[in-house]
Design a protein around this motif. Structure first.
Motif, PDB file in Angstrom:
ATOM      1  N   ARG A 416      -2.431  12.709  -1.049  1.00 28.93           N
ATOM      2  CA  ARG A 416      -2.555  11.580  -1.955  1.00 28.93           C
ATOM      3  C   ARG A 416      -3.270  10.422  -1.264  1.00 28.93           C
ATOM      4  N   MET A 417      -2.914  10.216   0.012  1.00 28.76           N
ATOM      5  CA  MET A 417      -3.576   9.153   0.760  1.00 28.76           C
ATOM      6  C   MET A 417      -5.048   9.484   0.991  1.00 28.76           C
ATOM      7  N   LEU A 421      -8.077   7.407  -0.160  1.00 28.14           N
ATOM      8  CA  LEU A 421      -9.129   6.991   0.758  1.00 28.14           C
ATOM      9  C   LEU A 421     -10.497   7.364   0.203  1.00 28.14           C
ATOM     10  N   ARG A 422     -10.593   8.601  -0.310  1.00 26.92           N
ATOM     11  CA  ARG A 422     -11.863   9.000  -0.914  1.00 26.92           C
ATOM     12  C   ARG A 422     -12.203   8.103  -2.101  1.00 26.92           C
ATOM     13  N   ALA A 578       3.719   6.041   1.077  1.00 20.07           N
ATOM     14  CA  ALA A 578       3.402   6.373  -0.310  1.00 20.07           C
ATOM     15  C   ALA A 578       2.377   5.414  -0.900  1.00 20.07           C
ATOM     16  N   HIS A 579       2.338   4.188  -0.374  1.00 24.08           N
ATOM     17  CA  HIS A 579       1.406   3.182  -0.898  1.00 24.08           C
ATOM     18  C   HIS A 579       0.713   2.501   0.285  1.00 24.08           C
ATOM     19  N   PRO A 580      -0.265   3.180   0.891  1.00 21.67           N
ATOM     20  CA  PRO A 580      -0.897   2.633   2.096  1.00 21.67           C
ATOM     21  C   PRO A 580      -1.618   1.317   1.868  1.00 21.67           C
ATOM     22  N   GLU A 581      -1.985   1.014   0.607  1.00 22.07           N
ATOM     23  CA  GLU A 581      -2.694  -0.233   0.350  1.00 22.07           C
ATOM     24  C   GLU A 581      -1.736  -1.423   0.308  1.00 22.07           C
ATOM     25  N   ARG A 604      -5.067   9.551 -14.466  1.00 21.39           N
ATOM     26  CA  ARG A 604      -4.594   8.530 -13.513  1.00 21.39           C
ATOM     27  C   ARG A 604      -5.427   8.535 -12.235  1.00 21.39           C
ATOM     28  N   SER A 605      -5.898   9.720 -11.818  1.00 26.17           N
ATOM     29  CA  SER A 605      -6.662   9.802 -10.580  1.00 26.17           C
ATOM     30  C   SER A 605      -8.012   9.112 -10.675  1.00 26.17           C
TER      31      SER A 605
END
Length: 802
Positions: A416-417, A421-422, A578-581, A604-605
């Motif tokens: 997911r991360m 990132l992509r 779960a939420h790197p931002e 959603r993606s």
């Protein structure tokens, strides 16, 4: 009838013989009864001596033992002695021939054959068991009383032979048993040690030498050498237990070798007893378990590592039945160990892989090779997760595959991360593209809008050309709006942040939101009373709220409810994976929830990608949520979305909380300056490298009464300033120019003309302007594209009242 005399004498002889035989049998029975009451060769000999006393006056008896090659000599009056070796030819002859030998001296004259033997007579009786001569009895100088003495001795010799045989057999068995025991002790891989009640070593076998390092000569006769000083009290307690008759085993005792190195032994201890039961010593059998203990500790560490590993570990048999799972498997899959053992891993199948995928897996491990790959599996609760797996065969000592072990790592969050990132990189690429063209695009839009304004100013009200110019003007405005949206998405727009109370912002927008969403949609508010403050651009925050409301409205074509809420939240550090931002700490949460049709994972993606839309062609640009994403990110916050088909959507905007007091605002729109004069008479130094913009700005300034000094770049501006004798009230300069930036130009000119004000303008984005230090507090700035009126008002604002 007269019996003939010869016949009568014969009958009398037979009767006498029978009488004598009867007496002899009675005597033999008497002797045998006495013999049967005793056992042991020494006791039999003692009884025989008593018997000889009864039938003899004096003499000696000797017993020769063939196995021992030893004489037991009994003298008259009970004295005994032992003599080694055989040197009597009479005895040797009796042993060799196994026949009775009688040696008599010459009989005195006048005596018949019935006379009593001479006191020097010698008899040797061989003791025979079957065909084997076990020994011999020699009697010397023992004149017998009566002619039946020979017959009375016969039972004794038979019994003595039997006792001697038993003794020889017992001795032989004992020797054989001792030989076996000695061999076992010598060949035993276990250390066998005996010691007396004081702890002094009495036996030390080769295994003890090998295990402990002391030789038998060094160990026997001293205290146990392998007991360390700090273990002596422990040893004394164990010794007392054995001396009290206890047999016990200690599985783990710490001892030492001759070189001082430690070792661990398992000890079995028992007391040594005499035939009467008294304890005369202790035996210990010791096994070196140092390596086994180390292996057990290694296995324990391995087991602990497997049990505590973050990776999921599964062991199956060759048919795929699960035999072991570690706690990580339980945590990741939701299946308890008792539920998984015995099952096939197919309980995790999600249906996301085809049969070829699993066929390749089994073919690979079936060949004894390692399989690597990624599973999309299903937890017990039905949710999907992704895991990287490595499945290896486990072989027995013969090389046969007996198990498979799978080590799997849950990479759902990592994937997911990576996807985020992509996504971020993709957005960054689009943002760089937008920022790259923004400068030129903004310059063109400045010229289009500016010259439209000039045309409209010069055309009379009745001119039919005004409508065409208006259309061009509106097209330019739409293009400028589109540019601003792209810059907002790419986080490159210029923000003017203020400390805000989001409750005030939302409340002031309520009426506008109701008109925006329509009458068939219910709007409800749930605002936190003690809401914290945030620092953001008011206009941009209003744009976020409007865009989210429009998105929620479009998800409710048949009506429904939209709920706007605020809250104070603290983001814990554990949310970071779960939420790197997101950044841990205090935040203010702004939520927009709708009861619409919701979204699946695929939608959603792509939700925040520019130009992505689920609306029909021509009914949306796909920049609304992309703009929201850019504004929130540029404001230091982040946005989360929760949605599922048929269950509505929740957009959650997190903005960092600040402690400064907030400002209430009514609108972010440009203030009405219709009453503010935009003309003046001051001198303005205009520095712009883009000709079309420079000419437009010159025209607007002159039209508003200003005197304009026009320069194409920084060096030309320096020359103009030096050549101009009068005051320069304002320098209007582009920020990014070749050879010399606007900021550098100002730093060189302001010291020469301290009364001169500076107004910067740029079509570049936030990053470029920040690098040139233009957005510092107190610095005047005008963002391109601008209108003629905007430029005139900004110049007048910087110069002050006319």
């Amino acid at each position: 009838m007269t019996i003939p005399r010869a016949r009568l004498e014969d009958l009398q002889y037979r009767v006498a013989a029978l009488s004598r035989e009867k007496v002899r049998l009675l005597q033999i029975n008497k002797v045998m009864g006495r013999l049967n009451a005793v056992s042991g060769l020494e006791n039999v000999i003692g009884l025989f001596l008593n018997l000889l006393v009864e039938i003899s006056d004096t003499g000696s008896i000797s017993l020769y033992h063939v196995e021992e090659d030893r004489w037991h000599v009994t003298e008259p009056f009970g004295e005994t002695r032992e003599i080694r070796g055989i040197d009597d030819p009479v005895v040797a002859s009796a042993v060799r021939t196994r026949e009775f030998v009688e040696f008599l001296p010459e009989t005195p004259s006048g005596e018949g054959p019935e006379a009593i033997p001479h006191p020097g007579a010698t008899w040797v009786f061989p003791l025979v068991a079957g065909d084997t001569a076990l020994g011999a009895v020699k009697m010397e100088g023992m004149p017998l009383k009566g002619e039946e003495a020979h017959e009375l001795l016969l039972p004794f010799f038979c019994h003595a032979a039997l006792v001697l045989k038993n003794e020889v057999q017992s001795l032989q068995q004992l020797r054989e048993a001792n030989q076996i025991l000695s061999t076992l002790i010598e060949a035993s891989p276990l250390a066998i040690v005996t010691f007396d009640p004081e702890g002094v070593v009495t036996m030390w076998n080769p295994a003890a030498e090998r295990i402990f390092g002391w030789t038998e000569e060094e160990a026997v006769g001293r205290g146990l050498p392998f007991v360390p000083a700090d273990k002596q009290e422990e040893f004394r307690k164990l010794r007392r237990r054995a001396l009290h008759g206890e047999v016990f085993t200690e599985p783990e005792l710490h001892r030492r070798k001759a070189d001082g190195s430690p070792l661990v032994v398992s000890v079995s201890t028992s007391p040594l007893r005499r035939p009467d039961g008294t304890i005369y010593g202790i035996m210990s059998i010791l096994m070196d378990v140092t390596d086994r203990k180390a292996a057990e500790e290694s296995r324990a560490r391995l087991s602990m590592a497997v049990e505590q590993a973050g990776e999921c570990i599964v062991v199956t048999d060759i048919r795929g039945a699960i035999q072991y799972v570690n706690p990580a498997f339980e945590r990741i899959t939701g299946y308890a160990r008792i539920e998984a053992v015995g099952q096939n891993p197919k309980i995790l199948k999600s249906g996301q892989h085809d049969e070829a995928f699993y066929r390749n897996l089994w073919e690979t491990i079936g060949r004894g090779e390692i399989w690597k790959g990624t599973f999309i599996n299903r937890r017990k609760d039905g949710t999907l997760y992704e895991e990287d797996a490595l499945i290896s065969p486990v072989r027995d000592p013969s090389g046969q595959v007996v198990n498979y072990v799978a080590v799997k790592r849950d990479v759902t969050d990592m994937r997911r991360m990576e996807e985020r990132l992509r996504q971020s990189q993709k957005m960054e690429a689009v943002g760089r593209l937008a920022g790259g063209v923004a400068h030129d695009f903004n310059n063109l839009l400045t010229a289009i809008s500016g010259y439209c304004d000039l045309l409209l100013h010069r055309l009379p009200e009745y001119s039919t050309l005004r409508r065409d110019v208006d259309e061009i003007r509106r097209a330019g405005d739409r293009a400028a709006s589109l540019t601003q949206q792209l810059l907002a998405f790419s986080r490159r727009q210029v923000l003017q942040p203020k400390v805000l109370d989001l409750n005030v912002v939302v409340t002031n927008m309520t009426q506008m939101l109701r008109r925006l969403i329509g009458e068939d949609i219910e709007l409800s508010m749930s605002l936190c009373r003690d809401l914290g403050h945030v620092k953001a651009d008011p206009g941009q925050i209003e744009q976020v709220i409007v865009n989210l409301a429009v998105n929620a409205r479009d998800a409710l074509p048949g009506g429904g409810r939209i709920t706007v809420s605020t809250a104070n939240v603290d983001i814990p550090p554990r949310d970071a994976p779960a939420h790197p931002e997101s950044r841990p700490g205090p935040h203010v949460l702004l939520s927009m929830e709708d009861t619409g049709h919701g979204m699946d994972e695929e939608i959603r993606s792509h939700l925040f990608e520019p130009f992505f839309t689920t609306k029909e062609k021509g009914k949306g640009t796909g920049l609304g949520l992309a703009t929201v994403y850019g504004i929130v990110s540029q404001s230091g916050g982040h946005i989360r979305v929760e949605s599922a088909p048929g269950r509505g959507s929740v957009f959650q905007v997190y903005l960092p909380r600040v402690e400064s007091p907030g400002e209430g605002i009514s609108s972010a729109a440009e203030p009405d300056r219709s009453g503010i004069p935009s003309t003046g008479t001051e001198t303005v130094l205009l520095v712009e490298d883009e000709e079309v913009v420079r000419l437009l700005a010159r025209e607007i300034l002159r039209m508003n009464g200003y005197t304009v000094l026009e320069a194409r770049h920084g060096r030309e501006a320096l020359l103009l300033s030096d050549a101009h004798q009068g005051p320069i009230h304002l320098m209007l300069t582009d920020v990014v120019m070749p050879k010399m930036s606007g900021r550098e130009l100002a730093e060189r000119l302001v010291p020469r003309r301290p009364e001169m004000r500076v107004l910067y303008m740029s079509g570049y984005t936030d990053d470029a302007i920040v690098r040139h230090g233009v957005l510092e507090e107190g610095i005047a700035f005008l963002q391109k594209p601008f209108t003629a009126r905007t430029l005139a008002l900004k110049v007048r604002e910087v110069l002050g009242p006319a």
